[in-house]
Design an enzyme around this catalytic site. Structure first.
Site, PDB file in Angstrom:
ATOM      1  N   ARG A   1      64.881  46.583  15.180  1.00 34.51           N
ATOM      2  CA  ARG A   1      64.510  46.755  13.740  1.00 34.51           C
ATOM      3  C   ARG A   1      65.631  47.167  12.764  1.00 34.51           C
ATOM      4  NH1 ARG A   1      60.949  44.064  15.527  1.00 34.51           N
ATOM      5  NH2 ARG A   1      58.736  44.452  14.858  1.00 34.51           N
TER       6      ARG A   1
ATOM      7  N   SER B   1      53.337  47.311  11.545  1.00 28.00           N
ATOM      8  CA  SER B   1      53.470  48.537  12.641  1.00 28.00           C
ATOM      9  C   SER B   1      53.922  49.482  11.317  1.00 28.00           C
ATOM     10  CB  SER B   1      54.538  48.215  13.651  1.00 28.00           C
ATOM     11  OG  SER B   1      54.180  47.398  14.207  1.00 28.00           O
TER      12      SER B   1
ATOM     13  N   GLU C   1      58.802  52.537   9.952  1.00 28.01           N
ATOM     14  CA  GLU C   1      59.230  51.285  10.135  1.00 28.01           C
ATOM     15  C   GLU C   1      59.590  50.578   8.566  1.00 28.01           C
ATOM     16  OE1 GLU C   1      59.457  47.117  11.534  1.00 28.01           O
ATOM     17  OE2 GLU C   1      58.083  48.065   9.949  1.00 28.01           O
TER      18      GLU C   1
HETATM   19  N1  EPU Z   1      48.814  50.531  22.089  1.00 26.78           N
HETATM   20  C1  EPU Z   1      47.983  51.603  22.486  1.00 26.78           C
HETATM   21  N2  EPU Z   1      47.135  51.562  21.499  1.00 26.78           N
HETATM   22  C2  EPU Z   1      47.207  50.872  20.426  1.00 26.78           C
HETATM   23  C3  EPU Z   1      48.213  49.966  20.065  1.00 26.78           C
HETATM   24  C4  EPU Z   1      48.979  49.842  21.159  1.00 26.78           C
HETATM   25  O1  EPU Z   1      47.808  52.001  23.578  1.00 26.78           O
HETATM   26  O2  EPU Z   1      46.258  51.089  19.472  1.00 26.78           O
HETATM   27  C5  EPU Z   1      49.676  50.354  23.492  1.00 26.78           C
HETATM   28  C6  EPU Z   1      49.372  49.522  24.514  1.00 26.78           C
HETATM   29  O3  EPU Z   1      49.781  50.025  25.654  1.00 26.78           O
HETATM   30  C7  EPU Z   1      50.164  48.077  24.331  1.00 26.78           C
HETATM   31  C8  EPU Z   1      51.306  48.686  23.600  1.00 26.78           C
HETATM   32  O4  EPU Z   1      51.090  49.727  22.766  1.00 26.78           O
HETATM   33  O5  EPU Z   1      50.238  47.429  25.412  1.00 26.78           O
HETATM   34  C9  EPU Z   1      52.274  47.661  22.961  1.00 26.78           C
HETATM   35  O6  EPU Z   1      51.491  47.174  21.590  1.00 26.78           O
HETATM   36  P1  EPU Z   1      51.784  45.885  21.028  1.00 26.78           P
HETATM   37  O7  EPU Z   1      51.958  44.693  21.902  1.00 26.78           O
HETATM   38  O8  EPU Z   1      50.844  45.789  19.990  1.00 26.78           O
HETATM   39  O9  EPU Z   1      53.339  46.202  20.551  1.00 26.78           O
HETATM   40  P2  EPU Z   1      53.869  47.261  19.665  1.00 26.78           P
HETATM   41  O10 EPU Z   1      55.000  48.037  20.243  1.00 26.78           O
HETATM   42  O11 EPU Z   1      52.763  48.237  19.041  1.00 26.78           O
HETATM   43  C10 EPU Z   1      55.818  45.913  18.566  1.00 26.78           C
HETATM   44  C11 EPU Z   1      56.341  45.552  16.997  1.00 26.78           C
HETATM   45  C12 EPU Z   1      55.246  44.583  16.406  1.00 26.78           C
HETATM   46  C13 EPU Z   1      55.155  43.401  17.207  1.00 26.78           C
HETATM   47  C14 EPU Z   1      54.837  43.520  18.295  1.00 26.78           C
HETATM   48  C15 EPU Z   1      54.606  42.246  19.600  1.00 26.78           C
HETATM   49  C16 EPU Z   1      57.334  47.709  16.386  1.00 26.78           C
HETATM   50  C17 EPU Z   1      57.293  48.806  15.690  1.00 26.78           C
HETATM   51  N3  EPU Z   1      56.299  46.719  16.207  1.00 26.78           N
HETATM   52  O12 EPU Z   1      54.298  46.698  18.372  1.00 26.78           O
HETATM   53  O13 EPU Z   1      55.834  44.270  15.045  1.00 26.78           O
HETATM   54  O14 EPU Z   1      54.305  42.601  16.599  1.00 26.78           O
HETATM   55  O15 EPU Z   1      55.695  44.465  19.066  1.00 26.78           O
HETATM   56  O16 EPU Z   1      56.295  42.030  19.638  1.00 26.78           O
HETATM   57  O17 EPU Z   1      58.237  47.371  17.046  1.00 26.78           O
HETATM   58  C18 EPU Z   1      55.711  44.958  12.728  1.00 26.78           C
HETATM   59  O18 EPU Z   1      56.994  45.321  13.084  1.00 26.78           O
HETATM   60  O19 EPU Z   1      55.085  45.307  11.647  1.00 26.78           O
HETATM   61  C19 EPU Z   1      55.063  44.514  13.927  1.00 26.78           C
HETATM   62  C20 EPU Z   1      53.469  44.257  13.631  1.00 26.78           C
END
Ligand code: EPU
Length: 344
Positions: free
Chosen positions: A169, A243, A339
């Site tokens: 990012r 995010s 972010e």
């Molecule tokens: N989780 C929870 N509770 C929640 C949300 C997430 O426990 O309410 C935990 C779960 O363990 C889940 C893990 O977080 O498995 C990861 O969640 P997710 O797969 O949604 O990925 P993320 O790390 O929260 C990142 C990016 C997203 C992108 C997804 C998929 C960042 C800050 N965010 O989210 O990007 O779509 O991975 O690759 O790196 C964005 O940048 O706006 C965005 C949506």
């Protein structure tokens, strides 16, 4: 004062963003050609007004005081395969193209490289700024070079991927190059070979549930769209900027300490360190679904702060960010970093 065609003054910026907060821009101009980019930059330099480059406003938070700059809304179009052979295609895309429209068109052609980045809001030109990524892909993997107007040198330049300082990012456009370039075109190298098998856990699960062993690019796009629709709000319906915090990166020693206190903490290897999940951290803090200062944490994903009805303001958002950062710091000793880009 030198004239600039279609210049607007004192324009409310909140409607130009997906979070729908913030005050007016001193000046705003929409640019659709390279010549208009140059004219706008020349005008700003002559007036000694800084430039802020706007795409679809999906990853920015505008200050309540407004933006004392020329906001340049980039709407340059273009989608052109410039070289192509049996295995790959080099694609040149206008910076103002809607990113998901670009992904859709490449997937229709069967080209691989950005299919997992389906439905990311925003423009093609904004994607390199924060090295947009999702479900195992990021634009740094396919970007060859980009064209930009250099406001220091007053000319168009070509910047190679290796020069852009891409990281999670992050890029130099957010660092030492901030405010210097207006990105006008991006060049991507996509593959005509079958796509790499996704490794991202939730996408793998969706493919398994749908009994898809060797997914096509279209199936990967379908899976990502299904997952995103389930967990993320559509910013054109419920104001939000995706995010809201970056996933924190810690070293092995710090992770081991955290694991002692929180055995279930998710972590993902990232280079020689570990990425934690900011969504999990906020979830554990109890924020999911809660409302504070007029904002609401999305029930499908704790990392997404929504502005239901678009009625909450910038100062309220700052109060909420402060509450979140303090709460996560107290519980986990981790300092979360927003972010989206804060613009003021
Ligand atoms: N989780 C929870 N509770 C929640 C949300 C997430 O426990 O309410 C935990 C779960 O363990 C889940 C893990 O977080 O498995 C990861 O969640 P997710 O797969 O949604 O990925 P993320 O790390 O929260 C990142 C990016 C997203 C992108 C997804 C998929 C960042 C800050 N965010 O989210 O990007 O779509 O991975 O690759 O790196 C964005 O940048 O706006 C965005 C949506």
């Amino acid at each position: 004062m030198q004239q600039l065609k279609n210049l607007q003054e004192q324009v409310e910026l909140a409607p130009y963003t997906t979070m729908k907060v913030g005050g007016p821009a001193d000046y705003l101009v929409v640019v659709r050609t390279a010549a208009e980019v140059k004219a706008a930059c020349d005008w700003a330099a002559a007036q000694n007004v800084p430039v802020f480059v706007l795409g679809e406003g999906s990853n920015i938070v505008v200050s309540g005081e407004g933006v004392h700059k020329l906001v340049m809304k980039v709407e340059l179009a273009g989608f052109e395969a410039i070289t192509e052979d049996d295995t790959a295609v080099t694609l040149r895309v206008g910076a103002g193209e809607h990113w998901d429209g670009v992904v859709e068109r490449t997937v229709e052609q069967g080209w691989a490289g950005i299919e997992a980045m389906s439905m990311i809001p925003g423009t093609a030109g904004a994607a390199p700024v924060q090295n947009a990524g999702a479900y195992g892909q990021e634009i740094a993997n396919t970007l060859v070079e980009l064209e930009a107007y250099d406001m220091n040198e007053h000319r168009f330049v070509t910047l190679k991927r290796a020069d852009c300082g891409f990281a999670y990012r992050h890029s130099r456009f957010k660092g030492d190059w901030a405010g210097r370039f207006v990105i006008t075109r991006v060049t991507l190298r996509l593959s005509k070979q079958p796509p790499a098998e996704p490794t991202y856990a939730s996408l793998r699960r969706w493919l398994d549930e749908n009994a898809i062993a060797k997914p096509t690019v279209a199936q990967i796009r379908e899976g990502v769209m299904a997952i995103r629709a389930r967990i993320l709000p559509d910013p054109s319906v419920v104001p939000n900027s995706g995010s809201f915090f970056k996933n924190p990166i810690v070293d092995g020693a710090r992770l081991a300490e955290l694991k002692k206190r929180f055995p279930d903490i998710p972590s993902y290897e990232y280079e020689d360190k570990f990425k934690l999940s900011a969504g999990w951290i906020l979830d554990q803090c109890g924020f999911k679904g809660q409302e504070h200062f007029g904002f609401k944490f999305w029930t499908g994903h704790a990392l997404v702060i929504t502005n239901p009805g678009g009625s909450a303001g910038y100062d309220d958002l700052l109060k909420l960010v402060d509450l979140i950062v303090r709460t996560a710091q107290d519980k986990f000793g981790i300092t979360l970093e927003p972010e989206p880009l804060f613009v003021g």
